[in-house]
Design a protein around this motif. Sequence first.
Motif, PDB file in Angstrom:
ATOM      1  N   ARG A   1       0.878  -1.111  -0.171  1.00 58.99           N
ATOM      2  CA  ARG A   1      -0.107  -0.111   0.068  1.00 58.99           C
ATOM      3  C   ARG A   1       0.784   1.389   0.154  1.00 58.99           C
ATOM      4  NH1 ARG A   1      -5.182   1.212   0.201  1.00 58.99           N
ATOM      5  NH2 ARG A   1      -6.017   2.849   1.390  1.00 58.99           N
ATOM      6  N   VAL A   2       0.646   2.268  -0.747  1.00 57.31           N
ATOM      7  CA  VAL A   2       1.182   3.488  -0.781  1.00 57.31           C
ATOM      8  C   VAL A   2       0.514   4.651  -0.472  1.00 57.31           C
ATOM      9  CG1 VAL A   2       2.349   5.178  -2.377  1.00 57.31           C
ATOM     10  CG2 VAL A   2       2.308   2.468  -2.869  1.00 57.31           C
ATOM     11  N   ARG A   3       1.026   5.467   0.581  1.00 58.60           N
ATOM     12  CA  ARG A   3       0.759   6.736   1.035  1.00 58.60           C
ATOM     13  C   ARG A   3       1.444   7.977   0.458  1.00 58.60           C
ATOM     14  NH1 ARG A   3       0.997   7.272   7.253  1.00 58.60           N
ATOM     15  NH2 ARG A   3      -0.821   5.913   7.027  1.00 58.60           N
ATOM     16  N   GLY A   4       0.799   8.968  -0.181  1.00 56.03           N
ATOM     17  CA  GLY A   4       1.608   9.836  -0.922  1.00 56.03           C
ATOM     18  C   GLY A   4       1.983  11.155  -0.016  1.00 56.03           C
TER      19      GLY A   4
ATOM     20  N   PRO B   1       1.550  -4.215   3.653  1.00 52.06           N
ATOM     21  CA  PRO B   1       2.623  -3.227   4.517  1.00 52.06           C
ATOM     22  C   PRO B   1       2.481  -1.907   3.785  1.00 52.06           C
ATOM     23  CG  PRO B   1       3.659  -5.242   3.875  1.00 52.06           C
ATOM     24  CD  PRO B   1       2.396  -5.305   3.380  1.00 52.06           C
ATOM     25  N   LEU B   2       2.629  -0.769   4.412  1.00 51.65           N
ATOM     26  CA  LEU B   2       2.504   0.527   3.820  1.00 51.65           C
ATOM     27  C   LEU B   2       3.728   1.340   3.599  1.00 51.65           C
ATOM     28  CD1 LEU B   2       0.802   3.062   3.313  1.00 51.65           C
ATOM     29  CD2 LEU B   2       0.918   3.677   6.019  1.00 51.65           C
ATOM     30  N   LEU B   3       3.990   1.722   2.408  1.00 51.42           N
ATOM     31  CA  LEU B   3       5.204   2.547   2.020  1.00 51.42           C
ATOM     32  C   LEU B   3       4.607   4.068   2.118  1.00 51.42           C
ATOM     33  CD1 LEU B   3       8.003   2.958   1.006  1.00 51.42           C
ATOM     34  CD2 LEU B   3       6.900   2.392  -1.604  1.00 51.42           C
TER      35      LEU B   3
ATOM     36  N   ASP C   1       9.340   6.038   3.664  1.00 52.64           N
ATOM     37  CA  ASP C   1       9.434   5.362   4.950  1.00 52.64           C
ATOM     38  C   ASP C   1       8.461   4.292   5.178  1.00 52.64           C
ATOM     39  OD1 ASP C   1      10.037   5.190   7.443  1.00 52.64           O
ATOM     40  OD2 ASP C   1       8.646   6.609   8.368  1.00 52.64           O
ATOM     41  N   VAL C   2       8.673   3.454   5.832  1.00 56.08           N
ATOM     42  CA  VAL C   2       7.690   2.286   6.179  1.00 56.08           C
ATOM     43  C   VAL C   2       7.476   2.334   7.614  1.00 56.08           C
ATOM     44  CG1 VAL C   2       7.424  -0.271   6.400  1.00 56.08           C
ATOM     45  CG2 VAL C   2       8.959   0.893   4.506  1.00 56.08           C
ATOM     46  N   PRO C   3       6.246   2.967   7.805  1.00 60.14           N
ATOM     47  CA  PRO C   3       6.019   3.495   9.402  1.00 60.14           C
ATOM     48  C   PRO C   3       5.930   2.352  10.531  1.00 60.14           C
ATOM     49  CG  PRO C   3       4.575   4.497   7.882  1.00 60.14           C
ATOM     50  CD  PRO C   3       5.211   3.555   7.010  1.00 60.14           C
ATOM     51  N   GLY C   4       5.546   0.880   9.819  1.00 63.32           N
ATOM     52  CA  GLY C   4       5.414  -0.093  10.691  1.00 63.32           C
ATOM     53  C   GLY C   4       7.011  -0.596  11.158  1.00 63.32           C
ATOM     54  N   GLY C   5       8.080  -0.068  10.986  1.00 66.10           N
ATOM     55  CA  GLY C   5       9.237  -0.522  11.604  1.00 66.10           C
ATOM     56  C   GLY C   5       9.839  -1.674  10.744  1.00 66.10           C
ATOM     57  N   ALA C   6      10.770  -2.417  11.309  1.00 68.83           N
ATOM     58  CA  ALA C   6      11.342  -3.427  10.759  1.00 68.83           C
ATOM     59  C   ALA C   6      10.725  -4.665  10.109  1.00 68.83           C
ATOM     60  CB  ALA C   6      12.612  -4.015  11.545  1.00 68.83           C
ATOM     61  N   ASP C   7       9.851  -4.991  10.898  1.00 66.38           N
ATOM     62  CA  ASP C   7       8.849  -6.528  10.341  1.00 66.38           C
ATOM     63  C   ASP C   7       8.296  -5.922   9.318  1.00 66.38           C
ATOM     64  OD1 ASP C   7       9.929  -7.705  12.436  1.00 66.38           O
ATOM     65  OD2 ASP C   7       8.176  -7.333  14.020  1.00 66.38           O
TER      66      ASP C   7
ATOM     67  N   LEU D   1       8.880  -3.641   7.059  1.00 65.55           N
ATOM     68  CA  LEU D   1       9.771  -3.456   5.954  1.00 65.55           C
ATOM     69  C   LEU D   1      10.274  -4.651   5.375  1.00 65.55           C
ATOM     70  CD1 LEU D   1      11.704  -1.664   4.376  1.00 65.55           C
ATOM     71  CD2 LEU D   1      13.266  -1.827   6.205  1.00 65.55           C
ATOM     72  N   ALA D   2      10.527  -5.669   6.487  1.00 67.12           N
ATOM     73  CA  ALA D   2      10.868  -6.966   5.635  1.00 67.12           C
ATOM     74  C   ALA D   2       9.595  -7.491   4.915  1.00 67.12           C
ATOM     75  CB  ALA D   2      11.372  -7.873   6.947  1.00 67.12           C
ATOM     76  N   GLU D   3       8.410  -7.448   5.448  1.00 65.76           N
ATOM     77  CA  GLU D   3       7.547  -8.251   4.843  1.00 65.76           C
ATOM     78  C   GLU D   3       7.094  -7.358   3.541  1.00 65.76           C
ATOM     79  OE1 GLU D   3       4.415 -10.739   3.795  1.00 65.76           O
ATOM     80  OE2 GLU D   3       5.858 -10.900   4.870  1.00 65.76           O
ATOM     81  N   GLY D   4       7.360  -6.059   3.356  1.00 62.77           N
ATOM     82  CA  GLY D   4       7.135  -5.472   2.029  1.00 62.77           C
ATOM     83  C   GLY D   4       8.265  -5.619   1.120  1.00 62.77           C
ATOM     84  N   LEU D   5       9.417  -5.641   1.463  1.00 61.95           N
ATOM     85  CA  LEU D   5      10.378  -6.323   0.585  1.00 61.95           C
ATOM     86  C   LEU D   5      10.149  -7.541   0.138  1.00 61.95           C
ATOM     87  CD1 LEU D   5      13.705  -4.863   2.316  1.00 61.95           C
ATOM     88  CD2 LEU D   5      12.415  -4.036   0.178  1.00 61.95           C
ATOM     89  N   ARG D   6       9.697  -8.509   0.909  1.00 55.18           N
ATOM     90  CA  ARG D   6       9.285  -9.881   0.668  1.00 55.18           C
ATOM     91  C   ARG D   6       8.208 -10.079  -0.393  1.00 55.18           C
ATOM     92  NH1 ARG D   6       8.700 -11.403   5.645  1.00 55.18           N
ATOM     93  NH2 ARG D   6      10.758 -12.367   5.923  1.00 55.18           N
ATOM     94  N   ARG D   7       7.322  -9.496  -0.207  1.00 53.63           N
ATOM     95  CA  ARG D   7       6.113  -9.514  -1.105  1.00 53.63           C
ATOM     96  C   ARG D   7       6.775  -8.662  -2.550  1.00 53.63           C
ATOM     97  NH1 ARG D   7       0.273  -8.082   1.462  1.00 53.63           N
ATOM     98  NH2 ARG D   7       0.565  -9.248   3.496  1.00 53.63           N
ATOM     99  N   VAL D   8       7.398  -7.795  -2.396  1.00 57.41           N
ATOM    100  CA  VAL D   8       7.902  -7.117  -3.887  1.00 57.41           C
ATOM    101  C   VAL D   8       8.733  -8.150  -4.629  1.00 57.41           C
ATOM    102  CG1 VAL D   8       9.230  -5.183  -4.874  1.00 57.41           C
ATOM    103  CG2 VAL D   8       7.699  -4.707  -2.878  1.00 57.41           C
TER     104      VAL D   8
END
Length: 428
Positions: free
Chosen positions: A22-25, A37-39, A69-75, A77-84
């Motif tokens: 998910r993207v927030r501008g 995960p929110l970017l 930024d990934v407001p949810g922190g490391a976890d 961020l990891a899940e976002g990168l994993r999904r991408v």
Amino acid sequence: MNVAQRLTDLVGPLLGGDLPVRVRGWDGSEAGPEDAPLLHVTSRRALRRLLWEPNELGLAQAYVTGELDVPGGADELAEGLRRVWRHARASEAGPVGLSLSAKFNAARLALRLGAVGRRLPAPASQATVSGALHSRARDRAVIAHHYDLSNEFYSLILDESMAYSSGYFPADDTTLEQAQTAKLDLICRKLGLQPGMRLLDVGCGWGSLSLHAAEFFGVQVLGVTISAQQHDFITKRIAERNLGDRVEVRVQDYRAVRERPFDAVSSIEMGEHVGLENYPVYANALFSHLKPTGRLLLQQMSRRSDAAPGGGPFIEAYIAPDMHMRPLSGTLGFLEQAGFEVREVQSLREHYVRTVQCWLDTFESHYDQAVAMVGEEVARVWRLYLVGGALSFEEGRMGVDQILAVRPSAIGESDIPATPQWFTAVVR
């Protein structure tokens, strides 16, 4: 204008379809799956940076500066990168990058969003090195960039042993501290260390193996590092443990060590830093320091054949400039060319996933301290590094192996048991 939707419409096709995050501008708009995960694109500068560096490096620059930024922190961020990564592989999309038409569309969007401008300067945390590749002066500068942040900083990541390499987890409930001790024991037993033997520890880090071998196996150790911070740390620990008669540590390049022969040589996750063209020099040096039937234990990271030798643009720019990893077969070839007989190879890839996750958990628990110590930008560099490193090992893009080799005698003797029994780890 819905910034988030326009960004997802632009980037999604590059990854083979809709974005899996998910993207927030910067205008507060959002687009993408609700449960993803929110970017957060916090600034127009992120888009400008990506226009000039439409790749992993541009993304990393935007993240470490907080423009992404990934407001949810490391976890998260990891899940976002994993999904991408998984989404890109499933759709057979190529590496992050832009075609000519995509660049035109991105430039047009950036113009409409007010993000067009000259190239932004690289973040202050990005490494700058000069001089001949793998000259001694340049190697010292590279090592200082990575290791001399301060011993206090690394204590916010590592366990008490300050072992900065993969641990060995013999059981599901093994702690990181136990895993590092088990790894050190495993190395010492593979080397066949006995009281009175001489060990050369090349790239000794913060001294965990040097101290362990001297204290629990009774050997005489010479450790060499080119990090002044590490040397200071080990010197204090030698005094604290009353090991001054058994351990000597020097700030010295491995190419400058003159003493020989040693009964055993170790080099733990240092070979990645010597470079491709210098690796024969490194392998020959390890060989020349050993007596006949002397053993080498090399723990070293490897890469998949299609992965970047330096770990990718982010690692090469921010963490370990000039690092060069190769597939395991390449390292074994260099060792054999130097004269070694390779006796065993043990993969620790899954062990490194657990090790890095433990480091990341420790770092996250000390994140505010890290920010106070080195600043927000450097702290974000290390969060991204640890998250990305764990994923690289998890997904098999990188590996790590313990390689046991021997300098055979003139008649081929190895003095290694035909059926060694050292794979059962000892947890102290």
